[in-house]
Design a protein around this motif. Structure first.
Motif, short mmCIF file in Angstrom:
data_model
loop_
_atom_site.label_atom_id
_atom_site.label_comp_id
_atom_site.label_asym_id
_atom_site.label_seq_id
_atom_site.Cartn_x
_atom_site.Cartn_y
_atom_site.Cartn_z
N LEU A 1 0.68 -1.01 0.10
CA LEU A 1 0.06 0.04 0.07
C LEU A 1 1.00 1.32 -0.10
O LEU A 1 0.34 2.28 -0.39
N LEU B 1 -0.01 5.22 2.97
CA LEU B 1 -1.05 4.47 3.92
C LEU B 1 -1.26 5.51 5.35
O LEU B 1 -2.37 5.33 6.10
N LYS C 1 -3.78 8.10 3.56
CA LYS C 1 -5.09 7.61 3.31
C LYS C 1 -6.21 8.68 2.41
O LYS C 1 -7.09 8.86 3.22
N PHE D 1 -6.55 7.39 -2.82
CA PHE D 1 -5.98 6.31 -2.05
C PHE D 1 -7.16 5.09 -2.02
O PHE D 1 -7.10 4.01 -2.34
N GLN D 2 -7.93 5.76 -1.14
CA GLN D 2 -9.19 4.98 -0.75
C GLN D 2 -9.81 4.49 -1.97
O GLN D 2 -10.29 3.15 -2.13
N TRP E 1 -7.89 1.52 -3.83
CA TRP E 1 -7.86 0.01 -3.15
C TRP E 1 -9.42 -0.63 -2.89
O TRP E 1 -9.34 -1.51 -3.04
N ALA F 1 -6.74 -2.01 6.40
CA ALA F 1 -6.00 -0.67 6.42
C ALA F 1 -6.95 0.42 6.18
O ALA F 1 -6.98 1.64 6.39
N LEU F 2 -8.31 0.17 5.45
CA LEU F 2 -9.07 1.41 4.96
C LEU F 2 -9.97 1.58 6.14
O LEU F 2 -10.72 2.69 6.16
#
Length: 234
Positions: free
Chosen positions: A176, A181, A184, A188-189, A192, A232-233
């Motif tokens: 990521l 990360l 975020k 990025f969100q 992913w 992670a999200l």
């Protein structure tokens, strides 16, 4: 896009060039980036490398028409074969897959002598590059993610140093990006979440396919990535 106005993607890439650097733009296409960098005082000299005849000729024409042939050498060759060790301070490789960028760096490792900075913009599989950096003592110092024409792009910047310094959870952060990360951001969100959707479709296809060891292994790998990214999200 032209030598006075780059695409959003390339503008972001060139923003990481240390002012006054001698740069090599590998896979330079029409040589827009080196022409822009010289014209705007970002770089002092440049090498534009191209392996394909058409873009190579286009780069020559662009450099000549920009009046920059004394400051930009256009060279035909594969990867880092177009430069000599110690010739440049900064290497830019943008607009290729992460696996190809990694292959170029690995094949031309001896040409990285004297290089202070790598600026790499993979179109996909940035994790391959992060892994290569770890194995070759290049420290990731900046990451950026941007969206252009409904596509997301990552920019990775590295210098020689302690390659493990940015990492606290290596497996997750290799995939990521340790800096991405932390931030975020929305791009990025979105990237992913789309990846998760694709992986879940592949997973469903694998579940309906013939059961065997290879299939089970692929399912487990996908499930691990899906769960890791979802966590992670969250």
């Amino acid at each position: 896009m032209n030598v006075n106005k780059l695409s959003k993607r390339l503008d972001r890439v060139v923003s990481y060039v240390i002012p006054g650097s001698k740069i090599a733009d590998i896979g330079s296409d029409h040589a827009y980036l080196p022409c822009y960098a010289i014209k705007h005082g970002v770089a002092s000299r440049a090498v534009a490398g191209e392996v394909v005849e058409g873009p190579y000729q286009a780069a020559i024409q662009q450099v000549n028409s920009s009046g920059l042939k004394d400051l930009i050498d256009v060279r035909k060759g594969n990867g880092l074969a177009v430069i000599e060790a110690g010739e440049v301070d900064c290497i830019v490789i943008a607009g290729m897959g992460g696996a190809l960028i990694t292959e170029i760096l690995e094949t031309g490792k001896e040409k990285l002598e004297g290089v202070k900075r790598l600026i790499l913009q993979p179109n996909l599989a940035a994790n391959n590059i992060r892994r290569w950096m770890l194995e070759n003592e290049w420290q990731l110092i900046h990451e950026n993610i941007l969206c252009e024409d409904n596509k997301s792009y990552e920019v990775l910047v590295a210098e020689k140093g302690n390659p493990y310094l940015p990492y606290t959870d290596e497996k997750k952060e290799i995939l990521l990006g340790p800096y991405l990360l932390q931030e975020k951001n929305e791009i990025f969100q979105h990237k992913w979440l789309q990846e998760i959707q694709q992986w879940e479709k592949i997973l469903q296809h694998l579940k309906s396919s013939e059961e065997n060891e290879a299939n089970r292994r692929k399912q487990n790998e996908l499930l691990e990535k899906i769960n890791m990214v979802k966590e992670a999200l969250s």
